[in-house]
Structure formats: C-alpha cells, structure tokens
Design a protein around this motif. Structure first.
Motif, PDB file in Angstrom:
ATOM      1  N   SER A   2       0.710  -1.335   0.205  1.00 52.56           N
ATOM      2  CA  SER A   2      -0.064   0.039   0.074  1.00 52.56           C
ATOM      3  C   SER A   2       1.062   1.131  -0.015  1.00 52.56           C
ATOM      4  N   SER A   3       0.222   2.250  -0.463  1.00 50.97           N
ATOM      5  CA  SER A   3       0.964   3.653  -0.260  1.00 50.97           C
ATOM      6  C   SER A   3       1.024   4.259   1.097  1.00 50.97           C
ATOM      7  N   SER A   4       1.664   5.149   1.300  1.00 55.05           N
ATOM      8  CA  SER A   4       1.935   5.830   2.583  1.00 55.05           C
ATOM      9  C   SER A   4       0.589   6.453   2.978  1.00 55.05           C
ATOM     10  N   ARG A   5      -0.092   6.816   1.725  1.00 56.84           N
ATOM     11  CA  ARG A   5      -1.467   7.708   2.334  1.00 56.84           C
ATOM     12  C   ARG A   5      -2.441   6.938   2.777  1.00 56.84           C
ATOM     13  N   ALA A   7      -1.754   3.933   3.890  1.00 56.42           N
ATOM     14  CA  ALA A   7      -1.353   3.417   5.374  1.00 56.42           C
ATOM     15  C   ALA A   7      -1.667   4.308   6.501  1.00 56.42           C
ATOM     16  N   GLY A   8      -1.474   5.545   6.358  1.00 58.25           N
ATOM     17  CA  GLY A   8      -1.775   6.681   7.446  1.00 58.25           C
ATOM     18  C   GLY A   8      -3.283   6.720   7.519  1.00 58.25           C
ATOM     19  N   SER A   9      -4.124   6.425   6.678  1.00 52.50           N
ATOM     20  CA  SER A   9      -5.688   6.359   7.012  1.00 52.50           C
ATOM     21  C   SER A   9      -5.847   5.090   8.114  1.00 52.50           C
ATOM     22  N   ILE A  10      -5.415   4.007   7.551  1.00 49.24           N
ATOM     23  CA  ILE A  10      -5.549   2.763   8.306  1.00 49.24           C
ATOM     24  C   ILE A  10      -4.995   2.942   9.839  1.00 49.24           C
ATOM     25  N   THR A  11      -3.766   3.508  10.084  1.00 45.46           N
ATOM     26  CA  THR A  11      -3.259   3.965  11.277  1.00 45.46           C
ATOM     27  C   THR A  11      -4.086   4.940  12.024  1.00 45.46           C
ATOM     28  N   ARG A  12      -4.567   5.722  11.226  1.00 46.46           N
ATOM     29  CA  ARG A  12      -5.359   6.798  11.953  1.00 46.46           C
ATOM     30  C   ARG A  12      -6.588   6.279  12.644  1.00 46.46           C
ATOM     31  N   ALA A  13      -7.321   5.429  11.864  1.00 49.38           N
ATOM     32  CA  ALA A  13      -8.619   5.025  12.077  1.00 49.38           C
ATOM     33  C   ALA A  13      -8.349   3.823  13.351  1.00 49.38           C
ATOM     34  N   SER A  14      -7.398   3.338  13.335  1.00 45.30           N
ATOM     35  CA  SER A  14      -7.198   2.484  14.465  1.00 45.30           C
ATOM     36  C   SER A  14      -6.844   3.296  15.584  1.00 45.30           C
ATOM     37  N   HIS A  15      -6.029   4.137  15.456  1.00 44.79           N
ATOM     38  CA  HIS A  15      -5.596   5.195  16.880  1.00 44.79           C
ATOM     39  C   HIS A  15      -7.098   5.588  17.423  1.00 44.79           C
ATOM     40  N   ASP A  16      -7.852   5.791  16.387  1.00 49.35           N
ATOM     41  CA  ASP A  16      -9.124   6.980  17.027  1.00 49.35           C
ATOM     42  C   ASP A  16      -9.928   5.740  17.634  1.00 49.35           C
ATOM     43  N   PRO A 156      -3.624   3.211  -4.591  1.00 52.51           N
ATOM     44  CA  PRO A 156      -2.662   3.189  -4.716  1.00 52.51           C
ATOM     45  C   PRO A 156      -1.705   2.460  -5.784  1.00 52.51           C
ATOM     46  N   VAL A 157      -0.412   2.374  -5.742  1.00 53.45           N
ATOM     47  CA  VAL A 157       0.409   2.118  -6.930  1.00 53.45           C
ATOM     48  C   VAL A 157      -0.135   0.601  -7.484  1.00 53.45           C
ATOM     49  N   PRO A 158      -0.334  -0.368  -6.533  1.00 54.37           N
ATOM     50  CA  PRO A 158      -0.514  -1.805  -7.155  1.00 54.37           C
ATOM     51  C   PRO A 158      -1.917  -1.982  -7.856  1.00 54.37           C
ATOM     52  N   LEU A 159      -2.751  -0.705  -7.349  1.00 54.57           N
ATOM     53  CA  LEU A 159      -3.927  -0.723  -8.275  1.00 54.57           C
ATOM     54  C   LEU A 159      -4.238   0.575  -9.073  1.00 54.57           C
ATOM     55  N   ALA A 160      -2.995   0.967  -9.732  1.00 54.61           N
ATOM     56  CA  ALA A 160      -2.877   2.183 -10.553  1.00 54.61           C
ATOM     57  C   ALA A 160      -3.512   1.692 -11.799  1.00 54.61           C
TER      58      ALA A 160
END
Length: 463
Positions: A2-5, A7-16, A156-160
């Motif tokens: 996944s892209s960092s963008r 990955a940041g959304s997933i991390t933020r949702a888990s943290h919330d 993300p790049v794998p789904l571009a």
C-alpha cells in the motif's frame, strides 16, 4: 503493497478506535469506583439507619446487607481487572460492533438469515476513509469531492491500472449531494480547507454513502458580562425534552415557555439525530430572541446513576440514566459555537425545587400552564444572569409602618428604589425618630418620606 497515504488512513482509524476504547474504559473505572464507594458507605451504616438529604442510610434488612456485601466483592474484582487493562494499555475492540457480533448467535430472535447477517458484518467492517489536508485541492488529496458533486479516489500504486482518469485517480460515475450543511461543505472545498471523507455501504438499502466531516474552529470564551448583556435563554434538560424560557437582562421572563422534545429510543444514530434536531430548534429560537448566550445546568450523574445509591428507586435511576447530559452538552457547545452563541453552565442545586416554588405559580395564567421544568428554566437563567432565584418576600400589611410602598417585582442588586434592610431602632415604636438616631440602611432614602431619619438630620443641621 500500500501507499503511505492509505497506510496513514488505516493507522489513524485504528488509533481513533483505540482512543475511544480508552475513554470508555476510563468511564467504566470511574463508575466502578463510585459504586464501590457507595457500597462501602452504606455497609458501614447500621441496619435500618435512615438516610439524610445528602447521603443514603443503611440497608433495610440483614439479608440485603449480606447481598450487597457480596456485590462489593464482585465490583472490586471487576475494578482490579479494569485497572490491569488500563495500566497495560489493553483495550477490547470488536471490529464491526459487539452487538452485531452477538447477534450471530441469535439470528431467530433478530429475524434475519445467516446471509443477511454476513452482509451486515462485512459492511460494518469495511471502511474507506481519508483525513483532509488544508491547502490541497478541494481539501483532500486522497478522496476528493468537487463543488459540483464529483468524487474521485487516489488509487495506490498496485491498483493504478484500474484508474479511469489521469494521475492514477478513479472517478465515480454518480455524483453526491449533501442535504445537511451542503453550503458549508461547498464553501470549504472551494477554499481548499480540510474535509475528511468516509465511504460506507448500507446492505439493507443496497447503496453507498459518502460522509463529509470537518473540524470546527476552537470555541472562544467570552466575558460573562458580554453573555449577560442581552438577556439569556434558560434550558432545563430532561429525559424527553428541553424546557426553555427567555429572560431579559433584569431576570424577568419574556413571552411563553418553549419545549423541544426528542425521542431517545432506537439505535445510536436515531438518538443522535433526535438530539441534533432538538438542539437546532433551540438555537434557532435563541437567535430569533436576540440573545447571545444560553444557560444550562452543569449536570454530572456519575455517582447518581449507580444502582448502589438508589437501588430501590428504579424509576429515578431510569430517569437519570435517560438524560443524555454528556452527549447533549457536547453537541450543544459545538452547534452553538457554529451559530455564534455562548453556553453558560450554572450550578444545578435547587433549580427545580425553587423554580417550581417561586416561579411556576406566579407565571400561571388562564392560557399558560407552565410546568415545574419551565420554572426550573427560569431559575437556571436567573442564576446565570447573577440574580437570586427566590422571589422577594411579599410586602407587609397596611397596619405596619411600611405602607406597601415597595413592590414584589425583581430588579438588579443595587438598583435605586429597592427596599433594603434596616437596623433595629431602640426605644418605643413611634412615627418620629429620636434625635441622634442612625439613618435607616438600604435605599429607603430615595422614597423621601417625611418621617424618614434623613429628614430629621437635615432639620437638625439646617441654620
């Protein structure tokens, strides 16, 4: 992959989700501590000891005392387990919701099939969200919404290779529209201000929805004198309605009382919508009245909600548990700030009792039948305005020295013309004040009575 963008959304949702669970665990620990303290207090009292106004007494029988003693041990064990989780930083989260997970074992009672439950379970666990970024185009680079309702997603790049527009973006065929605060959303995306989006699926309707959210600016505190300048609307919170009454700057009720009802049955989304609708009607009423502030009670039922203090009074416990104090105050504060209104919290002591005692009956008329909740709204607003809740005592009869010259109306403390206290005068009770008698205290000099002590002083010092 996944892209960092993303990955940041997933991390933020888990943290919330982790932060929300930590707050829930903290509230659970405080509730257990309140129950343990109340049980300890009541178990220490003699059996049959009557309670006081501020603290409950002992239990009624030996068997009840024994049952509560066992429950104290259960609560202590639960508190110890919760404290271990708190110290270790462990939270218990069910992706998709614990209620829906338990429904899997009771499909017959829920009236759904296994396939329907599986669709709901997958939809609840799916999420596609992205936080906003101020300065980026339309306020979000990951999930972008244009002012005309067009939505595109940065893949993300794998789904571009699935992108249907330039720069690796996938544009949805359908356009979106916001019935609630649509103009505010449009203003933000035009100004490139941060807007967070969440895409979710409703399996019952077979539709996909886009939710937009943004953070309100920090609420600015204003001086209390500025909030009191144009009067105030007092609000009494109840389990099924908000009772409100408008008061002018002198603390006098204006117009008729207002009631804004809500129904807190059903799921969380329905309850939240009911609260928002009632608060919206209240705020629009305050704006039309021309006031700049709303007065509410600073209620906290952390200890009163526990069944250890009011075990037999089930109706009272249901009443206190049904009043959404925390959620209502949070909603009221944010929504009032958006409309430029201030919220003044006041001490809730005796507001309902004194409001019903001093204001319910005087405000009753053939066409107006206020309730004790309406009287409490007046008491709350008067306390926020700096006035006393209790009305002034009635004037004395004609056969006394004061000839009902003062009125029962309300006024600010220090207003000229108010009847003030006066010290006792030694000697016989005559109309004439003896020489060298101190002048009466208060503002009675403004009445210019011929027998007043001030007149004697002026006569004594005149040439």
């Amino acid at each position: 992959m996944s892209s960092s963008r993303w990955a940041g959304s997933i991390t933020r949702a888990s943290h919330d989700q982790w932060a929300l669970s930590r707050r829930s665990l903290d509230a659970h620990i405080r509730g257990l501590e309140a129950g343990i303290a109340m049980l300890t207090h009541r178990l220490a009292q003699p059996i049959g000891q009557p309670g006081t106004r501020r603290a409950p007494g002992g239990y009624r029988s030996r068997s009840e005392w024994f049952g509560k003693r066992r429950r104290l041990g259960v609560l202590r064990d639960r508190h110890a387990a919760a404290m271990r989780d708190w110290q270790d930083g462990r939270v218990r989260v069910v992706r998709g919701g614990r209620r829906l997970a338990n429904t899997r074992h009771h499909l017959d009672q829920a009236g759904i099939t296994e396939a329907q439950w599986q669709q709901r379970w997958q939809a609840a666990r799916w999420f596609l969200s992205a936080d906003g970024e101020t300065g980026k185009r339309y306020g979000n680079e990951t999930v972008r919404g244009t002012p005309d309702g067009q939505v595109s997603i940065k893949l993300p790049v794998p789904l571009a290779h699935l992108a249907n527009t330039a720069h690796g973006r996938y544009t949805l065929t359908s356009r979106v529209g916001f019935a609630h605060r649509g103009q505010a959303w449009r203003d933000r995306v035009v100004a490139d201000l941060a807007v967070a989006y969440r895409i979710h699926h409703d399996p019952d309707r077979g539709r996909w929805y886009l939710t937009a959210a943004w953070q309100q600016p920090t609420v600015q505190a204003i001086p209390l004198e500025a909030a009191q300048a144009a009067g105030m609307v007092g609000v009494d919170m109840n389990d099924d309605h908000l009772a409100a009454w408008l008061l002018d700057v002198h603390g006098n009720p204006v117009g008729d009382p207002r009631r804004f009802g809500y129904d807190l049955s059903g799921d969380a989304a329905h309850r939240d919508a009911q609260l928002r609708h009632a608060i919206t009607r209240l705020l629009h009423y305050a704006k039309r009245a021309g006031v700049t502030a709303i007065a509410v009670e600073n209620l906290d039922f952390t200890e009163q909600k526990t069944r250890e203090k009011h075990g037999r009074r089930k109706r009272f416990r249901q009443l206190t548990s049904g009043i959404p104090t925390g959620r209502l105050k949070a909603r009221l504060l944010s929504m009032a700030a958006a409309l430029g209104l201030a919220v003044v919290p006041v001490d809730p002591a005796y507001t309902s009792k004194w409001g019903a005692q001093h204001w319910q009956k005087p405000m009753t008329s053939p066409r107006r039948k206020p309730t004790r909740h309406d009287g409490a709204a007046i008491a709350i607003a008067r306390r926020a305005l700096g006035h006393r809740i209790r009305r002034r005592t009635p004037p004395p009869r004609d056969d006394q020295s004061d000839r009902r010259g003062h009125r029962n109306a309300q006024a600010r403390p220090g207003t000229s013309g108010c009847e003030g206290p006066r010290p006792g005068v030694p000697g016989s009770r005559t109309r004439c004040a003896p020489p060298h008698t101190a002048a009466k205290a208060g503002d009675q000099r403004a009445q210019h009575r011929p027998e007043h002590a001030t007149a004697h002083e002026q006569h004594m010092h005149s040439p």
